[in-house]
Design a protein around this motif. Structure first.
Motif, PDB file in Angstrom:
ATOM      1  N   VAL A   9      31.815 -13.789 -46.677  1.00 54.75           N
ATOM      2  CA  VAL A   9      30.517 -13.117 -46.591  1.00 54.75           C
ATOM      3  C   VAL A   9      30.694 -11.597 -46.596  1.00 54.75           C
ATOM      4  O   VAL A   9      29.975 -10.862 -47.287  1.00 54.75           O
ATOM      5  CB  VAL A   9      29.753 -13.576 -45.326  1.00 54.75           C
ATOM      6  N   LEU A  10      31.666 -11.113 -45.815  1.00 56.02           N
ATOM      7  CA  LEU A  10      31.928  -9.673 -45.760  1.00 56.02           C
ATOM      8  C   LEU A  10      32.324  -9.127 -47.133  1.00 56.02           C
ATOM      9  O   LEU A  10      31.824  -8.080 -47.569  1.00 56.02           O
ATOM     10  CB  LEU A  10      33.040  -9.383 -44.751  1.00 56.02           C
ATOM     11  N   ALA A  11      33.212  -9.835 -47.806  1.00 60.26           N
ATOM     12  CA  ALA A  11      33.688  -9.376 -49.111  1.00 60.26           C
ATOM     13  C   ALA A  11      32.558  -9.384 -50.133  1.00 60.26           C
ATOM     14  O   ALA A  11      32.396  -8.436 -50.915  1.00 60.26           O
ATOM     15  CB  ALA A  11      34.845 -10.254 -49.578  1.00 60.26           C
ATOM     16  N   ASP A  12      31.768 -10.457 -50.139  1.00 67.57           N
ATOM     17  CA  ASP A  12      30.672 -10.563 -51.117  1.00 67.57           C
ATOM     18  C   ASP A  12      29.609  -9.487 -50.875  1.00 67.57           C
ATOM     19  O   ASP A  12      29.028  -8.950 -51.824  1.00 67.57           O
ATOM     20  CB  ASP A  12      30.035 -11.951 -51.047  1.00 67.57           C
ATOM     21  N   HIS A  13      29.348  -9.184 -49.599  1.00 72.41           N
ATOM     22  CA  HIS A  13      28.278  -8.228 -49.295  1.00 72.41           C
ATOM     23  C   HIS A  13      28.707  -6.776 -49.502  1.00 72.41           C
ATOM     24  O   HIS A  13      27.994  -6.001 -50.150  1.00 72.41           O
ATOM     25  CB  HIS A  13      27.801  -8.420 -47.855  1.00 72.41           C
ATOM     26  N   PHE A  14      29.862  -6.396 -48.964  1.00 74.94           N
ATOM     27  CA  PHE A  14      30.260  -4.989 -48.995  1.00 74.94           C
ATOM     28  C   PHE A  14      31.013  -4.608 -50.261  1.00 74.94           C
ATOM     29  O   PHE A  14      30.930  -3.469 -50.715  1.00 74.94           O
ATOM     30  CB  PHE A  14      31.093  -4.651 -47.755  1.00 74.94           C
ATOM     31  N   GLY A  15      31.784  -5.533 -50.811  1.00 74.08           N
ATOM     32  CA  GLY A  15      32.426  -5.281 -52.094  1.00 74.08           C
ATOM     33  C   GLY A  15      33.677  -4.440 -52.070  1.00 74.08           C
ATOM     34  O   GLY A  15      34.347  -4.306 -53.091  1.00 74.08           O
ATOM     35  N   SER A  16      34.032  -3.833 -50.926  1.00 74.97           N
ATOM     36  CA  SER A  16      35.269  -3.052 -50.852  1.00 74.97           C
ATOM     37  C   SER A  16      35.760  -3.022 -49.414  1.00 74.97           C
ATOM     38  O   SER A  16      34.964  -3.145 -48.466  1.00 74.97           O
ATOM     39  CB  SER A  16      35.051  -1.615 -51.352  1.00 74.97           C
ATOM     40  N   LEU A  17      37.073  -2.827 -49.254  1.00 74.29           N
ATOM     41  CA  LEU A  17      37.673  -2.776 -47.925  1.00 74.29           C
ATOM     42  C   LEU A  17      37.129  -1.585 -47.134  1.00 74.29           C
ATOM     43  O   LEU A  17      36.837  -1.704 -45.937  1.00 74.29           O
ATOM     44  CB  LEU A  17      39.192  -2.683 -48.048  1.00 74.29           C
ATOM     45  N   GLU A  18      36.994  -0.448 -47.792  1.00 70.41           N
ATOM     46  CA  GLU A  18      36.528   0.753 -47.102  1.00 70.41           C
ATOM     47  C   GLU A  18      35.138   0.547 -46.500  1.00 70.41           C
ATOM     48  O   GLU A  18      34.855   0.960 -45.369  1.00 70.41           O
ATOM     49  CB  GLU A  18      36.513   1.947 -48.074  1.00 70.41           C
ATOM     50  N   LYS A  19      34.244  -0.092 -47.252  1.00 73.82           N
ATOM     51  CA  LYS A  19      32.885  -0.323 -46.752  1.00 73.82           C
ATOM     52  C   LYS A  19      32.889  -1.300 -45.577  1.00 73.82           C
ATOM     53  O   LYS A  19      32.100  -1.144 -44.643  1.00 73.82           O
ATOM     54  CB  LYS A  19      31.997  -0.836 -47.884  1.00 73.82           C
ATOM     55  N   VAL A  20      33.753  -2.296 -45.622  1.00 72.44           N
ATOM     56  CA  VAL A  20      33.850  -3.222 -44.493  1.00 72.44           C
ATOM     57  C   VAL A  20      34.345  -2.494 -43.259  1.00 72.44           C
ATOM     58  O   VAL A  20      33.806  -2.643 -42.154  1.00 72.44           O
ATOM     59  CB  VAL A  20      34.791  -4.407 -44.826  1.00 72.44           C
ATOM     60  N   LEU A  42      26.456  -5.188 -39.836  1.00 73.00           N
ATOM     61  CA  LEU A  42      27.143  -6.482 -39.733  1.00 73.00           C
ATOM     62  C   LEU A  42      26.203  -7.571 -39.238  1.00 73.00           C
ATOM     63  O   LEU A  42      26.186  -8.691 -39.759  1.00 73.00           O
ATOM     64  CB  LEU A  42      28.350  -6.350 -38.808  1.00 73.00           C
ATOM     65  N   ILE A  43      25.407  -7.259 -38.229  1.00 78.22           N
ATOM     66  CA  ILE A  43      24.490  -8.268 -37.672  1.00 78.22           C
ATOM     67  C   ILE A  43      23.443  -8.690 -38.695  1.00 78.22           C
ATOM     68  O   ILE A  43      22.932  -9.812 -38.641  1.00 78.22           O
ATOM     69  CB  ILE A  43      23.815  -7.714 -36.389  1.00 78.22           C
ATOM     70  N   SER A  44      23.133  -7.812 -39.645  1.00 80.65           N
ATOM     71  CA  SER A  44      22.116  -8.157 -40.643  1.00 80.65           C
ATOM     72  C   SER A  44      22.578  -9.255 -41.590  1.00 80.65           C
ATOM     73  O   SER A  44      21.767  -9.869 -42.286  1.00 80.65           O
ATOM     74  CB  SER A  44      21.733  -6.912 -41.451  1.00 80.65           C
ATOM     75  N   LEU A  45      23.896  -9.531 -41.640  1.00 85.28           N
ATOM     76  CA  LEU A  45      24.413 -10.579 -42.521  1.00 85.28           C
ATOM     77  C   LEU A  45      24.095 -11.951 -41.953  1.00 85.28           C
ATOM     78  O   LEU A  45      24.105 -12.158 -40.733  1.00 85.28           O
ATOM     79  CB  LEU A  45      25.924 -10.426 -42.704  1.00 85.28           C
ATOM     80  N   HIS A  46      23.844 -12.881 -42.831  1.00 88.36           N
ATOM     81  CA  HIS A  46      23.394 -14.204 -42.414  1.00 88.36           C
ATOM     82  C   HIS A  46      24.407 -14.904 -41.500  1.00 88.36           C
ATOM     83  O   HIS A  46      24.036 -15.599 -40.570  1.00 88.36           O
ATOM     84  CB  HIS A  46      23.140 -15.083 -43.656  1.00 88.36           C
ATOM     85  N   ASP A  47      25.681 -14.701 -41.776  1.00 87.01           N
ATOM     86  CA  ASP A  47      26.709 -15.466 -41.073  1.00 87.01           C
ATOM     87  C   ASP A  47      27.256 -14.752 -39.830  1.00 87.01           C
ATOM     88  O   ASP A  47      28.145 -15.265 -39.173  1.00 87.01           O
ATOM     89  CB  ASP A  47      27.862 -15.752 -42.048  1.00 87.01           C
ATOM     90  N   VAL A  48      26.739 -13.565 -39.520  1.00 90.34           N
ATOM     91  CA  VAL A  48      27.353 -12.745 -38.477  1.00 90.34           C
ATOM     92  C   VAL A  48      26.375 -12.532 -37.323  1.00 90.34           C
ATOM     93  O   VAL A  48      25.288 -11.993 -37.513  1.00 90.34           O
ATOM     94  CB  VAL A  48      27.797 -11.387 -39.051  1.00 90.34           C
ATOM     95  N   GLY A  49      26.781 -12.947 -36.110  1.00 87.32           N
ATOM     96  CA  GLY A  49      25.995 -12.698 -34.913  1.00 87.32           C
ATOM     97  C   GLY A  49      26.566 -11.529 -34.130  1.00 87.32           C
ATOM     98  O   GLY A  49      27.505 -10.849 -34.572  1.00 87.32           O
ATOM     99  N   TYR A  93      33.745  -4.890 -35.791  1.00 89.40           N
ATOM    100  CA  TYR A  93      33.612  -3.440 -35.569  1.00 89.40           C
ATOM    101  C   TYR A  93      34.775  -2.912 -34.735  1.00 89.40           C
ATOM    102  O   TYR A  93      35.403  -1.897 -35.076  1.00 89.40           O
ATOM    103  CB  TYR A  93      32.281  -3.168 -34.871  1.00 89.40           C
ATOM    104  N   THR A  94      35.094  -3.594 -33.636  1.00 91.29           N
ATOM    105  CA  THR A  94      36.172  -3.163 -32.748  1.00 91.29           C
ATOM    106  C   THR A  94      37.521  -3.246 -33.437  1.00 91.29           C
ATOM    107  O   THR A  94      38.382  -2.367 -33.279  1.00 91.29           O
ATOM    108  CB  THR A  94      36.174  -4.029 -31.474  1.00 91.29           C
ATOM    109  N   PHE A  95      37.743  -4.320 -34.207  1.00 88.78           N
ATOM    110  CA  PHE A  95      39.026  -4.520 -34.890  1.00 88.78           C
ATOM    111  C   PHE A  95      39.359  -3.335 -35.796  1.00 88.78           C
ATOM    112  O   PHE A  95      40.484  -2.819 -35.792  1.00 88.78           O
ATOM    113  CB  PHE A  95      38.962  -5.808 -35.712  1.00 88.78           C
ATOM    114  N   PHE A  96      38.389  -2.899 -36.593  1.00 88.03           N
ATOM    115  CA  PHE A  96      38.674  -1.850 -37.562  1.00 88.03           C
ATOM    116  C   PHE A  96      38.681  -0.453 -36.945  1.00 88.03           C
ATOM    117  O   PHE A  96      38.971   0.530 -37.643  1.00 88.03           O
ATOM    118  CB  PHE A  96      37.668  -1.916 -38.712  1.00 88.03           C
ATOM    119  N   ARG A  97      38.381  -0.357 -35.657  1.00 87.63           N
ATOM    120  CA  ARG A  97      38.487   0.934 -34.970  1.00 87.63           C
ATOM    121  C   ARG A  97      39.690   0.988 -34.034  1.00 87.63           C
ATOM    122  O   ARG A  97      39.887   1.966 -33.316  1.00 87.63           O
ATOM    123  CB  ARG A  97      37.179   1.233 -34.225  1.00 87.63           C
ATOM    124  N   ASP A  98      40.494  -0.050 -34.082  1.00 89.15           N
ATOM    125  CA  ASP A  98      41.740  -0.081 -33.324  1.00 89.15           C
ATOM    126  C   ASP A  98      42.784   0.747 -34.088  1.00 89.15           C
ATOM    127  O   ASP A  98      43.107   0.422 -35.245  1.00 89.15           O
ATOM    128  CB  ASP A  98      42.197  -1.533 -33.180  1.00 89.15           C
TER     129      ASP A  98
END
Length: 675
Positions: free
Chosen positions: A526-537, A545-552, A560-565
């Motif tokens: 879902v992340l890959a299909d929606h954002f289309g690039s690693l940088e955007k993710v 992120l919450i706006s995506l159907h599969d993400v609560g 969010y926390t993972f990519f700010r580590d």
């Protein structure tokens, strides 16, 4: 040549008769030596003339290796069955049947339906077969597939000696349905000399019939029972008894446990009898099937979009046994989660020797009264006859030693943290199992798919090359690898080439390889299909992120926390510097079958499947036109629940969403069988 052909036809007829007596009726009338004499003479004639007649029994030994399975569209759909496990469910089904019959009779008083009577048959646990006969000759055999289209397995089915290659009925085309099985006694005999013993009869049969080498199928010595005429362009039956008589007259093997009853109470008594005798059969069954016997009533009752209304499967509870709980070990996963694993005294359960059982967490241990159970008798069950679980203690006494919950990581000694129901080791950079687990996961098939890589490779690279992070893999050189134990020039170069190949990867697989907490293949897709690039993710906000159907909320926070580590940012930066270039995959629109029951459905996968990973199941579902998501809501159409399904299953049940919790049903709907 004419005399030879006449003799060959006579021999074939005689051999077919002896096969029917031996394999179908279990009443041989000649000795093995006499049978072999006839068979050897036929082989001699075929070799002399260079001719093999289409119905020759010599074709049963298996021919050349096949290139693949061709799809076969059934002349009539093969239906799944609605299921129940208790008398209440059976009575509910009867109530629906009686209402439909009553409504019809009220509107059609001139031609009323008879009061329903019933047939009870065994529910065989093998591989569904659909045989096509044209003018009496077997011309096709296929798997069930999705009910409309299966896989052609004619050459494999020809090796089953209880399947007639030719039948007396010559008046048109018919489709005959049954079940391919490996008898338990045959399995035992096979395993006595097999280089690789087969684990159970179900998988042995399914694997043999879906093997591209018919000679392998022939070696399994499969059998088959038949129970239905699914299609005929000519013949019709008034009731089930007539259809079974037709099958017998045409030399099909029919189960002797086919019984007829006038009342549902007698049906229930028969179901209880079959359940009590379940282990006495020389083949696997997982229940029984109850059908309305009258054919005109079946036509009137018809079908839902999934099931015939005139039949229901009565599924037996999974087999349970008692054994001794010997020990509990605590294993550290790649995320740091600590999982208790029970070791029990080896015991045979549903044809499989069980030694290990999964325990979810300390709460599960306490709920099942296992806190003081070491050395005690416990009940174990293979849920859906697949995965072993401990149900609880077999005695009320506190007669066992205590299972002690650890406070420190069993691998690195770090103090554990309680997060929800589970214990975690927070030492991500100094806990060996976590680091090896992350590296192994990163390289796995569903992630970066690094060829030849294994957990042993990860352990070796950790120990001898200082690999502590997936990014370290891309720094390895030929000189680093060539001096390792079991590494020669060929293996070293092959692994380096695999690292290099993995640099060109799709974004979804790369995100999955990173091991983001609380995400799986569905979410990363879902992340890959929606954002289309690693940088955007990496720069996505929690709101995005919450706006995506599969993400609560919890998943969004994890991402969010993972990519700010800083540690993760450094690892990703080092991989990109080494040439790793994840790109979003552009998928062409698939031409899915709109008639398939999964087409257009929103589906959630939960729990563990035994025949495939959830990711593989998701790929197959999407290919059939389904939308796979990770969270259950009112918009969800179907929840597929594997072993140890938890809150998602409970939510689906509370919302009244359809649940598929029978893996065999799922495999059939996907056009597969467990193998």
């Amino acid at each position: 040549m004419t005399d030879f052909a006449s003799e060959m036809r006579t021999l074939i007829e005689a051999i077919d008769t002896h096969n029917y007596n031996y394999y179908t009726l279990d009443r041989p009338v000649v000795s093995d030596a006499e049978y072999d004499k006839l068979y050897d003479r036929l082989v001699e004639l075929e070799q002399t003339t260079g001719t093999t007649l289409p119905n020759s029994p010599t074709l049963r030994v298996g021919g050349e290796l096949l290139k693949g399975f061709e799809p076969h569209r059934h002349l009539s759909r093969l239906w799944s069955l609605d299921k129940t496990r208790d008398k209440d469910g059976l009575n509910a089904w009867l109530t629906r049947v009686l209402k439909l019959v009553g409504d019809y009779n009220k509107n059609n008083p001139e031609q009323p339906l008879p009061h329903p009577t019933f047939v009870v048959e065994l529910k065989f646990d093998g591989l569904t077969l659909n045989l096509t006969y044209d003018q009496g000759r077997l011309v096709q055999a296929s798997t069930r597939g999705n009910g409309a289209v299966g896989e052609g397995i004619l050459e494999q089915v020809k090796t089953i000696r209880s399947v007639p290659l030719e039948i007396p009925y010559k008046d048109g085309i018919i489709e005959v349905q049954g079940e391919g099985l490996m008898f338990l006694s045959v399995l035992d005999q096979y395993n006595q000399t097999a280089a690789e013993p087969l684990k159970n009869a179900r998988n042995a049969a399914a694997g043999a019939l879906r093997n591209l080498n018919p000679k392998t199928t022939a070696q399994r010595k499969l059998n088959a029972f038949f129970y239905n005429i699914g299609y005929s362009d000519n013949i019709r039956f008034d009731n089930h008894q007539e259809m079974v008589a037709f099958l017998k007259d045409n030399r099909f093997k029919v189960s002797p446990d086919t019984n007829y009853f006038d009342s549902i109470d007698d049906v229930m008594s028969q179901l209880e009898k079959i359940g009590s005798e379940r282990l006495s059969y020389d083949f696997l069954i997982d229940g029984a099937v109850v059908k309305v016997a009258d054919m005109r009533t079946r036509e009137v009752l018809g079908y839902t979009d999934k099931f015939p209304r005139w039949a229901i499967a009565f599924k037996f509870e999974a087999e349970e046994v008692t054994t001794v709980l010997e020990s509990v070990s605590w294993e550290v996963g790649r995320t740091g989660k600590i999982t208790p694993v029970a070791r029990v005294e080896p015991v045979d359960l549903a044809g499989v020797t069980v030694q290990n059982c999964t325990l979810n967490n300390i709460g599960d241990i306490e709920r099942k009264n296992l806190k003081h159970a070491l050395g005690s008798l416990v009940y174990i069950r293979r849920s859906n006859d697949v995965i072993p679980e401990i149900l609880g203690k077999a005695t009320e006494e506190s007669d066992g030693e205590e299972i002690v919950c650890p406070t420190q990581c069993p691998a690195c000694g770090t103090e554990l943290e309680q997060r929800g129901a589970h214990l975690f080791c927070p030492n991500r950079l100094g806990c060996r199992p976590q680091m090896i687990g992350r590296i192994t996961h990163f390289a796995s098939r569903d992630a970066m798919d690094i060829d030849t890589f294994s957990v042993m490779t990860a352990e070796q690279l950790y120990q001898e090359c200082g690999v502590r992070d997936p990014a370290d893999l891309y720094k390895l050189t030929y000189d680093d690898l060539i001096n390792l134990d079991r590494f020669g020039e060929k293996k070293a170069n092959k692994l380096l080439a695999a690292f290099d190949k993995s640099k060109e990867c799709d974004l979804s697989s790369f995100l999955f390889a990173l091991g983001i907490p609380n995400t799986g293949k569905t979410t990363t897709r879902v992340l890959a299909d929606h954002f289309g690039s690693l940088e955007k993710v990496m720069h996505a906000s929690i709101e995005e992120l919450i706006s995506l159907h599969d993400v609560g909320g919890i998943v969004a926070d994890s991402i969010y926390t993972f990519f700010r580590d800083p540690l993760m940012q450094d690892s990703i930066a080092r991989m990109q510097a080494a040439g790793v270039q994840p790109r979003a995959e552009e998928k062409p629109a698939a031409a899915a079958d709109e008639s398939h029951p999964f087409f257009g459905k929103t589906i959630v996968l939960t729990g563990t499947l035994s025949a495939m990973s959830r990711d593989e199941a998701a790929d197959r579902l999407e290919a059939l036109g389904a939308k796979v998501t990770g969270s259950v809501s009112k918009k969800t159409d179907i929840v597929i629940a594997g072993e140890s399904a938890g809150s998602k299953l409970a939510k689906a049940q509370s919302l009244g969403i359809r649940v598929i919790d029978d893996e065999q049903e799922l495999l059939e709907l996907l056009g597969l069988q467990q193998s």
